[in-house]
Design a protein around this motif. Structure first.
Motif, PDB file in Angstrom:
ATOM      1  N   UNK A  34      33.239  35.077  33.343  1.00  0.00           N
ATOM      2  CA  UNK A  34      33.709  35.053  31.955  1.00  0.00           C
ATOM      3  C   UNK A  34      35.025  35.809  31.871  1.00  0.00           C
ATOM      4  N   UNK A  35      36.108  35.166  31.434  1.00  0.00           N
ATOM      5  CA  UNK A  35      37.378  35.887  31.296  1.00  0.00           C
ATOM      6  C   UNK A  35      37.263  37.000  30.260  1.00  0.00           C
ATOM      7  N   UNK A  36      37.963  38.085  30.475  1.00  0.00           N
ATOM      8  CA  UNK A  36      37.950  39.183  29.505  1.00  0.00           C
ATOM      9  C   UNK A  36      38.358  38.691  28.125  1.00  0.00           C
ATOM     10  N   UNK A  37      39.297  37.783  28.073  1.00  0.00           N
ATOM     11  CA  UNK A  37      39.767  37.271  26.783  1.00  0.00           C
ATOM     12  C   UNK A  37      38.651  36.585  26.011  1.00  0.00           C
ATOM     13  N   UNK A 295      27.193  47.011  31.939  1.00  0.00           N
ATOM     14  CA  UNK A 295      27.128  47.832  33.146  1.00  0.00           C
ATOM     15  C   UNK A 295      27.625  47.053  34.361  1.00  0.00           C
ATOM     16  N   UNK A 296      27.149  45.834  34.523  1.00  0.00           N
ATOM     17  CA  UNK A 296      27.560  45.042  35.683  1.00  0.00           C
ATOM     18  C   UNK A 296      29.043  44.686  35.621  1.00  0.00           C
ATOM     19  N   UNK A 297      29.571  44.396  34.434  1.00  0.00           N
ATOM     20  CA  UNK A 297      30.996  44.095  34.315  1.00  0.00           C
ATOM     21  C   UNK A 297      31.831  45.316  34.666  1.00  0.00           C
ATOM     22  N   UNK A 298      31.441  46.475  34.154  1.00  0.00           N
ATOM     23  CA  UNK A 298      32.202  47.697  34.437  1.00  0.00           C
ATOM     24  C   UNK A 298      32.132  48.053  35.923  1.00  0.00           C
ATOM     25  N   UNK A 299      30.946  47.943  36.506  1.00  0.00           N
ATOM     26  CA  UNK A 299      30.788  48.290  37.924  1.00  0.00           C
ATOM     27  C   UNK A 299      31.517  47.292  38.817  1.00  0.00           C
ATOM     28  N   UNK A 300      31.450  46.005  38.463  1.00  0.00           N
ATOM     29  CA  UNK A 300      32.147  44.991  39.262  1.00  0.00           C
ATOM     30  C   UNK A 300      33.647  45.235  39.254  1.00  0.00           C
ATOM     31  N   UNK A 309      29.768  41.159  40.137  1.00  0.00           N
ATOM     32  CA  UNK A 309      30.345  40.180  39.214  1.00  0.00           C
ATOM     33  C   UNK A 309      29.398  38.989  39.041  1.00  0.00           C
ATOM     34  N   UNK A 310      28.708  38.627  40.108  1.00  0.00           N
ATOM     35  CA  UNK A 310      27.709  37.560  40.002  1.00  0.00           C
ATOM     36  C   UNK A 310      26.617  37.949  39.013  1.00  0.00           C
ATOM     37  N   UNK A 311      26.149  39.187  39.080  1.00  0.00           N
ATOM     38  CA  UNK A 311      25.089  39.635  38.165  1.00  0.00           C
ATOM     39  C   UNK A 311      25.554  39.555  36.723  1.00  0.00           C
ATOM     40  N   UNK A 342      36.964  43.371  34.299  1.00  0.00           N
ATOM     41  CA  UNK A 342      38.213  42.963  34.931  1.00  0.00           C
ATOM     42  C   UNK A 342      38.190  41.491  35.294  1.00  0.00           C
ATOM     43  N   UNK A 343      39.359  40.877  35.325  1.00  0.00           N
ATOM     44  CA  UNK A 343      39.514  39.495  35.754  1.00  0.00           C
ATOM     45  C   UNK A 343      39.907  39.464  37.232  1.00  0.00           C
TER      46      UNK A 343
END
Length: 777
Positions: A34-37, A295-300, A309-311, A342-343
């Motif tokens: 998913x793009x940040x935008x 959490x997963x987005x921040x950690x990725x 990022x998969x999670x 992040x992208x």
């Protein structure tokens, strides 16, 4: 009706907090990140939608307002989330309407207290100095975040600043009224709010006090293990810690701590085919998705990790409809996905299969899986006990709040339980749920051991009754036996026990675990052995009880399901068609089969579990035990297509007679082209016959016959196809098949005998021996 209202209030509260979002489970979802935008776009549109329906939000709040809510005064939900989003959008885009909307919420938020009647205020000692504007520590930080942005942007007049600061001061005083501390979710939430207060009001007269308490609460959580074992509150704690670190400008520093790095992989490897971390402890099915997503987005982003990022992508793509941006609570979480994510990070599905998650000290879970797809087979064993860590914090909570049904804190009596079994997209076994009302529902619902897929032990002997024509009593008439649930039920108070991993192996044709629960007070130990047979795909579960005292015990091997589609002598074909209000795939059923049946009671009973009607399936025995005596159960779990008759398995699975009797448990499975033989030793100490020299064990003392096999190994897995015999035996010195040797360890040198006798040779046990041989049958 009172119970139903209590349940609805509890669920409504969690929906308000964004813990339940009614996931839609989109089919055929994309695995494109998913793009940040897109996260920011959803947040903007949801804020606009909520603003457009502002009056409707307030009207619904008024209609549902409950002065007798156990949590006290609760202001309208959704407004603070909208205020943060608009404040951030103003910071980035400088559109005046965004600042105006955010300011309106902050300046009028205290006014909603007028709905709370004076009689209700007088009933609450924590409201003696007035009704707090921000009564909920789950959301205090949201008001402060919005204010910090607007204040920094310079869009507040001196009068507006003065009013808001006064409201914040009163609210922070209220936050500090309740004393909860330790590495857990509620403390992290308070620490996050205090950090934002210090950041937003650095020159306030109370800032030093806030900073002192921020440090007191926050330091216990930073770089420490969370004391909770509950999916919902793991998500709350992780998200609060991210917000806490962000308020101090230390997000990267937090994620670099060894503990947080551990948690990224811990929760990643718990991900199940349903696309989420399974619910265990105080949790419900698919609860708290948004916080784990953040959490997963921040950690990725921090680790640039494709698997994390998969999670994140799996959760977002499977459960969020980005074309319907109306959920303001989700939008608030998505703003943080935008800020901390992040992208440009590739999405890579993990490839590891069955494994410990992550080890046998902190995580204490084992996952058996054959893949990471939505149709993969997955079983989660949870053997985590309360443990030795966090003693001061656990004792404080136990002494301060009514939590006697909990494993400190938010944990269940679920040690050695199967939390989740899935195959082909169907849920086949599932955990018990959170609670009906506080502190727990009837009989400790749903925390006590009898709500879980596990062995339950009680001192004393159940009244067995008898069937027509049996000889237990002096009459041949049927005699009604005692209900197993009636015998097991109590107040639900948690009994402190301890657990250990005995063994775990991940091999080509099978995976194997042995974990132990010890109840020192009641006087027994219970080993659960799980064998994941990969062809044919099924699970064999051995439950082995060993008495530490001379006592009567009743042992109940419990399995729970929604429906029994068919049943016969010692077998039940089962299905989960729904969990609460969420319909489930019924493409696969689960055959539950009991091959060992001597001196066993079996039956089914209706029960309430996870807020719905379910069925308990049990196999039970009861007797007087001698010191060290063992007894065991065998359960075979066979996932199969709904179009396949379970009866095809009935003559293909049988218990194996062992010698000495009750020294071990064994099962033979006929898969058509081969026979699979599995055996386990009941008492792993039976080999130990001497202390005067090493090794302490002897083959003669430890050998067991499993049908045509003889070995002193702890575990046997063999496959016989034609004249080819493949076998793996664990912790052995010798093994025979039809009296012909399969393996024998060579003698080694053992000296320094304790009785001062001369040095001599001995046979040491091998970790395991795996081989394939030709035999004549």
């Amino acid at each position: 009706m009172l119970l139903n209202r209590s349940i609805l209030r509890l669920i409504s509260f969690f929906i308000f907090l964004g813990i339940f979002i009614h996931p839609i489970q989109l089919q055929g979802f994309s695995q494109e990140a998913v793009p940040r935008s897109q996260y920011l776009d959803y947040a903007r549109k949801a804020a606009d939608y909520t603003w457009k329906n502002y009056d409707h939000v307030i009207q619904r709040w008024k209609e549902g307002f409950d002065p007798e809510n156990v949590f006290g005064y609760r202001p309208p939900g959704g407004l603070l989330e909208m205020a943060v989003i608009y404040a951030y959008l103003y910071k980035q885009e400088k559109k005046p309407e965004y600042a105006t909307r955010s300011k309106k919420i902050l300046l009028t938020y205290a006014d909603y207290r007028s709905a709370y009647p004076e009689w209700a205020r007088k009933k609450r000692p924590d409201y003696e100095e007035g009704i707090p504007m921000l009564p909920d520590f789950f959301t205090v930080m949201r008001f402060l975040r919005a204010y910090d942005i607007l204040k920094t942007a310079g869009v507040l007049s001196p009068e507006e600043n003065h009013k808001i600061q006064g409201d914040i001061t009163d609210s922070m005083e209220y936050v500090l009224r309740t004393q909860e501390w330790g590495p857990m979710n509620r403390t992290a939430l308070r620490a996050e709010s205090l950090a934002w207060a210090v950041r937003a009001l650095p020159d306030h007269p109370d800032t030093n006090k806030w900073e002192m308490q921020r440090k007191a609460l926050g330091d216990d959580n930073w770089g420490n293990w969370q004391i909770e074992d509950a999916t919902i509150y793991h998500g709350v704690w992780l998200y609060a810690m991210l917000g806490y670190a962000d308020a101090m400008g230390k997000l990267d520093e937090l994620l670099d701590t060894p503990e947080m790095y551990y948690y990224t992989h811990y929760f990643l490897h718990l991900m199940c085919p349903a696309g989420m971390v399974p619910d265990f402890g105080d949790a419900n099915w698919m609860a708290n998705l948004p916080r784990f997503l953040v959490f997963f987005e921040a950690a990725a982003n921090h680790f640039k990790d494709p698997q994390l990022k998969w999670a994140a992508t799996t959760i977002a793509r499977k459960f969020v409809d980005f074309n319907d941006p109306k959920n303001i609570g989700l939008a608030y979480n998505f703003l943080d996905c935008y800020l901390w994510g992040g992208d440009g990070i590739p999405v890579q599905k993990p490839e590891s299969l069955s494994k410990e998650v992550m080890e046998d000290v902190q995580g204490k879970k084992i996952v058996f899986r054959n893949g990471w797809d939505p149709l993969s087979t997955y079983l989660l064993l949870n053997y985590r006990d309360e443990g030795d860590g966090g003693l001061n914090f656990r004792d404080y909570l136990r002494d301060t709040i009514p939590v006697e049904e909990e494993k400190m804190t938010h944990g269940h009596a679920d040690e050695n339980s199967i939390v989740l079994l899935m195959s082909g997209g169907s849920v086949l076994l599932h955990d018990g749920g959170y609670r009906d009302y506080m502190p727990s529902g009837p009989y400790g619902a749903y925390r006590q051991d009898y709500f879980h897929n596990r062995l339950c032990v009680r001192p004393g002997k159940i009244w067995m009754g008898q069937k027509q024509g049996e000889f237990r009593y002096s009459i041949r008439d049927a005699v009604q036996g005692q209900s197993i649930l009636d015998f097991l039920h109590n107040a639900g108070s948690y009994r402190k026990i301890r657990t250990q991993k005995v063994d775990f192996l991940n091999l080509e044709d099978f995976d194997y675990s042995r974990t132990r629960l010890t109840d020192d007070s009641m006087g027994y130990e219970w080993d659960r052995v799980i064998v994941y047979v990969k062809n044919p795909e099924l699970y064999v579960v051995f439950d082995i009880f060993k008495s530490h005292k001379e006592e009567y015990f009743t042992l109940a091997n419990l399995w729970h399901t929604r429906k029994i589609l068919a049943q016969g002598e010692h077998w039940y074909d089962t299905v989960y068609d729904k969990i609460q209000n969420q319909n489930l795939s019924t493409e696969k059923n689960l055959l539950i089969l009991f091959p060992a049946t001597h001196f066993r009671l079996e039956g089914t009973e209706l029960e309430k579990r996870h807020y719905q009607e379910e069925i308990l399936i049990h196999q039970t025995t009861a007797q007087h035990f001698e010191l060290g005596e063992t007894v065991g159960f065998i359960t075979v779990l066979v996932p199969h297509s709904k179009d396949e008759s379970p009866t095809r398995w009935l003559n293909k699975i049988r218990a194996i007679q062992t010698k000495p009797d009750r020294a071990g448990l064994g099962v033979e499975i006929d898969s058509g082209d081969r026979q699979v033989i599995i055996g386990v030793k009941n008492d792993l100490r039976m080999d130990m016959t001497r202390d005067w020299r090493r090794p302490r064990y002897t083959y003669k003392a430890g050998k067991i016959e499993f049908g045509e096999f003889e070995t002193n190994g702890d575990f046997l897995f063999a496959s016989l196809k034609g004249s080819k015999l493949a076998f793996t035996i664990v912790n052995l010195t010798k093994a025979f098949f039809k009296d012909k040797p399969l393996f024998e360890a060579k003698s080694s040198y053992y000296g320094l005998a304790y009785d001062a006798s001369p040095d001599k040779g001995g046979l040491g046990k091998l970790r395991y021996w795996k081989d394939e041989v030709n035999i004549n049958r």
